[in-house]
Design a protein around this motif. Structure first.
Motif, PDB file in Angstrom:
ATOM      1  N   ALA A 133       0.836  -1.188   0.000  1.00  0.00           N
ATOM      2  CA  ALA A 133       0.000   0.000   0.000  1.00  0.00           C
ATOM      3  C   ALA A 133       0.877   1.247   0.000  1.00  0.00           C
ATOM      4  CB  ALA A 133      -0.927   0.006   1.218  1.00  0.00           C
ATOM      5  N   GLY A 134       0.283   2.368  -0.393  1.00  0.00           N
ATOM      6  CA  GLY A 134       1.008   3.622  -0.356  1.00  0.00           C
ATOM      7  C   GLY A 134       1.608   3.993  -1.694  1.00  0.00           C
ATOM      8  N   ALA A 135       2.318   5.129  -1.698  1.00  0.00           N
ATOM      9  CA  ALA A 135       2.862   5.668  -2.938  1.00  0.00           C
ATOM     10  C   ALA A 135       3.954   4.803  -3.525  1.00  0.00           C
ATOM     11  CB  ALA A 135       3.399   7.083  -2.693  1.00  0.00           C
ATOM     12  N   ASN A 136       4.587   3.984  -2.702  1.00  0.00           N
ATOM     13  CA  ASN A 136       5.702   3.177  -3.195  1.00  0.00           C
ATOM     14  C   ASN A 136       5.453   1.686  -2.999  1.00  0.00           C
ATOM     15  OD1 ASN A 136       7.546   5.409  -3.913  1.00  0.00           O
ATOM     16  ND2 ASN A 136       7.412   5.843  -1.730  1.00  0.00           N
ATOM     17  N   SER A 137       4.246   1.240  -3.277  1.00  0.00           N
ATOM     18  CA  SER A 137       3.950  -0.186  -3.172  1.00  0.00           C
ATOM     19  C   SER A 137       4.758  -0.947  -4.215  1.00  0.00           C
ATOM     20  CB  SER A 137       2.454  -0.443  -3.361  1.00  0.00           C
ATOM     21  OG  SER A 137       2.013   0.041  -4.617  1.00  0.00           O
ATOM     22  N   ASN A 138       5.092  -2.165  -3.887  1.00  0.00           N
ATOM     23  CA  ASN A 138       5.996  -2.928  -4.740  1.00  0.00           C
ATOM     24  C   ASN A 138       5.705  -4.409  -4.651  1.00  0.00           C
ATOM     25  OD1 ASN A 138       7.631  -4.006  -2.394  1.00  0.00           O
ATOM     26  ND2 ASN A 138       7.957  -1.815  -2.117  1.00  0.00           N
ATOM     27  N   ALA A 139       6.387  -5.173  -5.465  1.00  0.00           N
ATOM     28  CA  ALA A 139       6.235  -6.620  -5.487  1.00  0.00           C
ATOM     29  C   ALA A 139       7.572  -7.244  -5.860  1.00  0.00           C
ATOM     30  CB  ALA A 139       5.158  -7.043  -6.481  1.00  0.00           C
ATOM     31  N   ILE A 140       7.717  -8.521  -5.537  1.00  0.00           N
ATOM     32  CA  ILE A 140       8.921  -9.263  -5.906  1.00  0.00           C
ATOM     33  C   ILE A 140       8.518 -10.623  -6.459  1.00  0.00           C
ATOM     34  CG2 ILE A 140       9.199 -10.003  -3.489  1.00  0.00           C
ATOM     35  CD1 ILE A 140      12.197 -10.328  -4.059  1.00  0.00           C
ATOM     36  N   ASP A 141       9.101 -10.972  -7.587  1.00  0.00           N
ATOM     37  CA  ASP A 141       8.923 -12.293  -8.193  1.00  0.00           C
ATOM     38  C   ASP A 141      10.229 -13.066  -8.063  1.00  0.00           C
ATOM     39  OD1 ASP A 141       6.318 -11.595  -9.192  1.00  0.00           O
ATOM     40  OD2 ASP A 141       7.318 -10.509 -10.822  1.00  0.00           O
ATOM     41  N   ILE A 142      10.133 -14.308  -7.683  1.00  0.00           N
ATOM     42  CA  ILE A 142      11.287 -15.204  -7.624  1.00  0.00           C
ATOM     43  C   ILE A 142      10.995 -16.356  -8.572  1.00  0.00           C
ATOM     44  CG2 ILE A 142      12.720 -16.657  -6.143  1.00  0.00           C
ATOM     45  CD1 ILE A 142      11.729 -14.872  -3.790  1.00  0.00           C
ATOM     46  N   ASN A 143      11.695 -16.381  -9.685  1.00  0.00           N
ATOM     47  CA  ASN A 143      11.392 -17.316 -10.763  1.00  0.00           C
ATOM     48  C   ASN A 143      12.508 -18.338 -10.956  1.00  0.00           C
ATOM     49  OD1 ASN A 143       9.008 -15.836 -11.300  1.00  0.00           O
ATOM     50  ND2 ASN A 143      10.144 -14.423 -12.624  1.00  0.00           N
ATOM     51  N   ASN A 144      12.119 -19.474 -11.534  1.00  0.00           N
ATOM     52  CA  ASN A 144      13.079 -20.554 -11.838  1.00  0.00           C
ATOM     53  C   ASN A 144      13.900 -20.928 -10.603  1.00  0.00           C
ATOM     54  OD1 ASN A 144      12.380 -20.449 -14.672  1.00  0.00           O
ATOM     55  ND2 ASN A 144      13.609 -18.571 -14.781  1.00  0.00           N
ATOM     56  N   PHE A 145      13.217 -21.050  -9.479  1.00  0.00           N
ATOM     57  CA  PHE A 145      13.895 -21.317  -8.215  1.00  0.00           C
ATOM     58  C   PHE A 145      14.331 -22.778  -8.165  1.00  0.00           C
ATOM     59  CE2 PHE A 145      13.984 -22.222  -3.620  1.00  0.00           C
ATOM     60  CZ  PHE A 145      14.783 -21.182  -3.180  1.00  0.00           C
ATOM     61  N   ARG A 146      15.645 -22.983  -7.988  1.00  0.00           N
ATOM     62  CA  ARG A 146      16.199 -24.340  -8.035  1.00  0.00           C
ATOM     63  C   ARG A 146      17.118 -24.583  -6.848  1.00  0.00           C
ATOM     64  NH1 ARG A 146      17.055 -21.585 -12.448  1.00  0.00           N
ATOM     65  NH2 ARG A 146      19.304 -21.720 -12.617  1.00  0.00           N
ATOM     66  N   ILE A 147      17.011 -25.772  -6.275  1.00  0.00           N
ATOM     67  CA  ILE A 147      17.908 -26.208  -5.201  1.00  0.00           C
ATOM     68  C   ILE A 147      18.557 -27.510  -5.644  1.00  0.00           C
ATOM     69  CG2 ILE A 147      18.144 -26.909  -2.794  1.00  0.00           C
ATOM     70  CD1 ILE A 147      15.671 -25.286  -2.128  1.00  0.00           C
ATOM     71  N   ASN A 148      19.875 -27.489  -5.748  1.00  0.00           N
ATOM     72  CA  ASN A 148      20.638 -28.687  -6.139  1.00  0.00           C
ATOM     73  C   ASN A 148      20.060 -29.357  -7.382  1.00  0.00           C
ATOM     74  OD1 ASN A 148      22.252 -28.154  -3.970  1.00  0.00           O
ATOM     75  ND2 ASN A 148      21.676 -29.946  -2.785  1.00  0.00           N
ATOM     76  N   GLY A 149      19.680 -28.526  -8.346  1.00  0.00           N
ATOM     77  CA  GLY A 149      19.223 -29.052  -9.631  1.00  0.00           C
ATOM     78  C   GLY A 149      17.739 -29.322  -9.723  1.00  0.00           C
ATOM     79  N   THR A 150      16.997 -29.280  -8.611  1.00  0.00           N
ATOM     80  CA  THR A 150      15.552 -29.502  -8.635  1.00  0.00           C
ATOM     81  C   THR A 150      14.832 -28.178  -8.856  1.00  0.00           C
ATOM     82  OG1 THR A 150      15.705 -31.385  -7.110  1.00  0.00           O
ATOM     83  CG2 THR A 150      13.555 -30.363  -7.366  1.00  0.00           C
ATOM     84  N   ASN A 151      14.049 -28.075  -9.943  1.00  0.00           N
ATOM     85  CA  ASN A 151      13.296 -26.856 -10.225  1.00  0.00           C
ATOM     86  C   ASN A 151      12.022 -26.860  -9.393  1.00  0.00           C
ATOM     87  OD1 ASN A 151      11.773 -24.718 -11.332  1.00  0.00           O
ATOM     88  ND2 ASN A 151      12.867 -24.907 -13.272  1.00  0.00           N
ATOM     89  N   LEU A 152      11.874 -25.864  -8.524  1.00  0.00           N
ATOM     90  CA  LEU A 152      10.767 -25.815  -7.576  1.00  0.00           C
ATOM     91  C   LEU A 152       9.732 -24.755  -7.928  1.00  0.00           C
ATOM     92  CD1 LEU A 152      13.214 -26.323  -4.670  1.00  0.00           C
ATOM     93  CD2 LEU A 152      11.329 -27.884  -5.150  1.00  0.00           C
ATOM     94  N   GLY A 153       9.871 -24.128  -9.120  1.00  0.00           N
ATOM     95  CA  GLY A 153       8.843 -23.236  -9.609  1.00  0.00           C
ATOM     96  C   GLY A 153       9.083 -21.776  -9.324  1.00  0.00           C
ATOM     97  N   ILE A 182      21.682 -22.897  -4.589  1.00  0.00           N
ATOM     98  CA  ILE A 182      20.354 -22.344  -4.850  1.00  0.00           C
ATOM     99  C   ILE A 182      20.483 -21.308  -5.957  1.00  0.00           C
ATOM    100  CG2 ILE A 182      18.395 -21.110  -3.881  1.00  0.00           C
ATOM    101  CD1 ILE A 182      19.171 -22.175  -1.147  1.00  0.00           C
ATOM    102  N   LEU A 183      19.682 -21.477  -7.007  1.00  0.00           N
ATOM    103  CA  LEU A 183      19.721 -20.590  -8.167  1.00  0.00           C
ATOM    104  C   LEU A 183      18.325 -20.073  -8.460  1.00  0.00           C
ATOM    105  CD1 LEU A 183      21.908 -22.883 -10.463  1.00  0.00           C
ATOM    106  CD2 LEU A 183      22.704 -20.818  -9.299  1.00  0.00           C
ATOM    107  N   GLY A 184      18.263 -18.908  -9.102  1.00  0.00           N
ATOM    108  CA  GLY A 184      16.976 -18.372  -9.515  1.00  0.00           C
ATOM    109  C   GLY A 184      17.130 -16.967 -10.063  1.00  0.00           C
ATOM    110  N   ASP A 185      15.992 -16.323 -10.314  1.00  0.00           N
ATOM    111  CA  ASP A 185      15.954 -14.945 -10.803  1.00  0.00           C
ATOM    112  C   ASP A 185      15.044 -14.121  -9.905  1.00  0.00           C
ATOM    113  OD1 ASP A 185      17.471 -15.376 -13.321  1.00  0.00           O
ATOM    114  OD2 ASP A 185      15.743 -16.612 -13.834  1.00  0.00           O
TER     115      ASP A 185
END
Length: 243
Positions: A133-153, A182-185
């Motif tokens: 909420a407010g003038a500076n509301s924001n969001a974060i996406d964490i994509n292609n989340f992987r742990i030790n080669g397993t893609n967890l979405g 742990i890898l991702g974007d």
């Protein structure tokens, strides 16, 4: 001898060894566990505020912001990598700030904890928070989340779900987490106002919980001594039977 072989296999299976297992989403530990190691990334306007944690305490704080182009951009994916090397006790936190497909010197922070060499973990926790909420509301996406080669979405913290709190654990049966990659974007989005993100800023944090204890040298001595005692008992049993 067959009994001795089985016992030896059981004893050796107790020794920590490198390895990884398929990772699954989890509801987390039944009883609270201590947060042992972790890392956090927060939008900092001119770079990522990167923090590394040991036993819940900040031990490394830096800005991962190399000189170069392109500069930070909202709405663009920035790759990240968190790597725990269990046999050296080294935790490395990397963020591709300039989005050139590699982690340079200005995009890497690490710490080494000799006391934690050989430490393994039972759970990994991903958390993220957004301002809804407010003038500076924001969001974060964490994509292609992987742990030790397993893609967890993919995971998102926004106005419809402002917080992420997701546990992960190795699929059972399998070894605990030893070396961890742990890898991702990360994608930070402005959802209102001028995008300056004044006040509370979006952030992502990764934590490792519940270290699997490493047997002390004295414990290995006791195991070997017990193995020898069982072997001697079996030899005596065969001697009595032969007589």
């Amino acid at each position: 001898m067959r009994h001795l072989a089985c016992l030896a296999a059981g004893v050796l299976s107790l020794a920590p060894a490198p390895g990884s297992a398929t990772v699954i989403l989890s509801s987390g530990p039944v009883s609270p566990l201590p947060s042992e190691l972790g890392a956090r990334a927060r939008w900092g306007g001119t770079g990522f505020e990167a923090v590394m944690l040991d036993a819940g305490t900040q031990v490394v704080g830096t800005t991962l912001n190399p000189v170069g182009s392109p500069v930070w951009q909202l709405g663009q994916p920035h790759a990240f990598r968190l790597f725990w090397e269990w046999f050296s006790g080294t935790l490395t936190w990397q963020i591709d700030f300039d989005r050139n497909g590699s982690f340079g010197a200005g995009e890497t922070a690490s710490l080494t904890r000799v006391a934690r060499i050989g430490t393994t973990f039972d759970y990994i926790l991903l958390t993220a928070d957004s301002r809804t909420a407010g003038a500076n509301s924001n969001a974060i996406d964490i994509n292609n989340f992987r742990i030790n080669g397993t893609n967890l979405g993919n995971f998102t913290a926004d106005s419809s779900s402002p917080n992420i709190g997701q546990w992960f654990e190795p699929a059972s049966p399998g070894p605990r987490f030893r070396s961890i990659e742990i890898l991702g974007d990360m994608v930070y989005r402005n959802t209102g106002g001028n995008g300056a993100f004044q006040g509370e800023r979006p952030r992502m944090q990764l934590q490792f919980f519940g270290p699997e204890p490493v047997p002390e040298p004295a414990s290995w001595v006791m195991l070997v001594a017990g193995f020898g005692a069982v072997g001697a008992a079996l030899r005596r049993r065969r001697t009595v039977a032969a007589a």
